[in-house]
Design an enzyme around this catalytic site. Structure first.
Site, short mmCIF file in Angstrom:
data_model
loop_
_atom_site.label_atom_id
_atom_site.label_comp_id
_atom_site.label_asym_id
_atom_site.label_seq_id
_atom_site.Cartn_x
_atom_site.Cartn_y
_atom_site.Cartn_z
N ALA A 3 -28.18 0.50 -17.18
CA ALA A 3 -27.47 0.82 -18.42
C ALA A 3 -26.26 -0.09 -18.60
O ALA A 3 -25.97 -0.57 -19.71
CB ALA A 3 -27.04 2.28 -18.41
N ASN B 23 -18.73 -12.33 -13.72
CA ASN B 23 -19.69 -12.21 -12.63
C ASN B 23 -19.46 -10.96 -11.78
O ASN B 23 -20.40 -10.44 -11.17
CB ASN B 23 -19.60 -13.45 -11.75
N GLY C 279 -15.07 -12.28 -9.53
CA GLY C 279 -15.91 -12.03 -8.36
C GLY C 279 -16.44 -13.30 -7.73
O GLY C 279 -17.62 -13.40 -7.39
N TYR D 241 -26.87 1.18 -13.15
CA TYR D 241 -26.75 -0.28 -13.12
C TYR D 241 -27.47 -0.90 -14.31
O TYR D 241 -26.93 -1.79 -14.99
CB TYR D 241 -27.33 -0.79 -11.81
N SER E 169 -15.27 -14.96 -4.86
CA SER E 169 -14.92 -15.25 -3.47
C SER E 169 -16.15 -15.36 -2.58
O SER E 169 -16.05 -15.80 -1.44
CB SER E 169 -13.99 -14.17 -2.92
N ARG E 170 -17.33 -14.97 -3.09
CA ARG E 170 -18.56 -15.07 -2.31
C ARG E 170 -19.77 -15.02 -3.24
O ARG E 170 -19.64 -14.78 -4.44
CB ARG E 170 -18.64 -13.92 -1.30
N VAL F 42 -10.85 -5.51 -11.96
CA VAL F 42 -11.37 -5.70 -13.32
C VAL F 42 -11.43 -4.39 -14.10
O VAL F 42 -11.58 -4.40 -15.33
CB VAL F 42 -12.76 -6.37 -13.31
#
Length: 252
Positions: free
Chosen positions: A162, A95, A17, A160, A19-20, A69
């Site tokens: 959890a 990430n 993750g 999120y 790219s930004r 992923v």
């Protein structure tokens, strides 16, 4: 460790993750510290390639890869490609993540599973794709990006929280398994960070999020990236199983 060369010179890093946002800042920081970097994205190869090109501009090698992923085979294929084109990966930063917020009682299985699949399963799959090589070479660094929601909780983010709480537990347990192989496993816990994803947060909500912090401001992605890079260097060779808060003083 000598101080006359970049601390990560000769290392190859894979940042999911990246790219930004925070991931991009970590990838660029790794290059500043001397590493060659794999920039990963889920769908947008152009964004990832732009970051890779920026890194090449610093004199480091870089490549952009696409992989979901949630799909083990895609990460394994990406790992094989990176090994063939750049070399074996020494550093992995997990990430990539997602949120699907809502009240627990109203949350459907789809939202729950999507967050768990990306945040937890994705971390597991990426780690499995690279950790065996680190074990064989007796050197490796894994840094998982977590969240205050996984430590202190937040209403509306049970899925999120959890997922990130599970990654924290994974970090601490995996660190114990990997220690005999010279692989260090830590986590970094960013608070509210100024990225593209936080631009649409209403001002009142932003104030509420910052109120419990000590510093009373948003963090910058570079402030997270520097900590991640440090954890991947030999300067952090006596640190493993740690959760490092970069949250303005929010978490205890």
């Amino acid at each position: 460790m000598p101080f006359n060369q970049p601390p990560l010179l000769g290392r190859i890093a894979f940042v999911t993750g990246s790219s930004r946002g925070i991931g991009r800042a970590i990838a660029v920081e790794f290059a500043r510290w001397g590493a060659d970097v794999v920039v990963h994205a889920h769908k947008n190869l152009d964004l990832a390639e732009a970051v890779a090109e920026e890194i090449r501009g610093t004199g480091r090698r870089a490549m952009a890869v696409l992989a979901d992923v949630r799909v083990k085979a895609e990460l394994e294929a990406a790992a094989d490609r990176v090994k063939a084109e750049l070399g074996p990966v020494d550093i992995l930063v997990n990430n990539a993540g997602t949120r699907q917020d809502g009240p627990f009682i109203l949350m459907g299985d789809e939202k729950w599973e999507e967050v768990m699949n990306v945040n937890l399963r994705g971390t597991v799959y990426a780690t499995k794709a690279f950790v065996r090589g680190m074990m064989n070479r007796k050197w490796g660094r894994i840094v998982n990006i977590v969240s205050p929601t996984g430590i202190i909780g937040k209403a509306g983010q049970t899925n999120y929280g959890a997922s990130k709480g599970a990654v924290i537990a994974l970090t601490r347990s995996l660190a114990r398994e990997m220690a005999p192989f010279g692989v260090l496993v830590n986590a970094v816990n960013p608070g509210l960070i100024h990225t593209e994803l936080t631009q649409d947060v209403p001002e009142e909500a932003r104030r509420q999020m910052l109120a419990p912090t000590i510093l009373k401001r948003e963090g910058e992605p570079e402030e997270v990236a520097g900590v991640v890079a440090f954890l991947c260097s030999d300067w952090a060779s006596y640190m493993s199983g740690q959760i490092i808060n970069v949250d303005g003083g929010l978490c205890p």
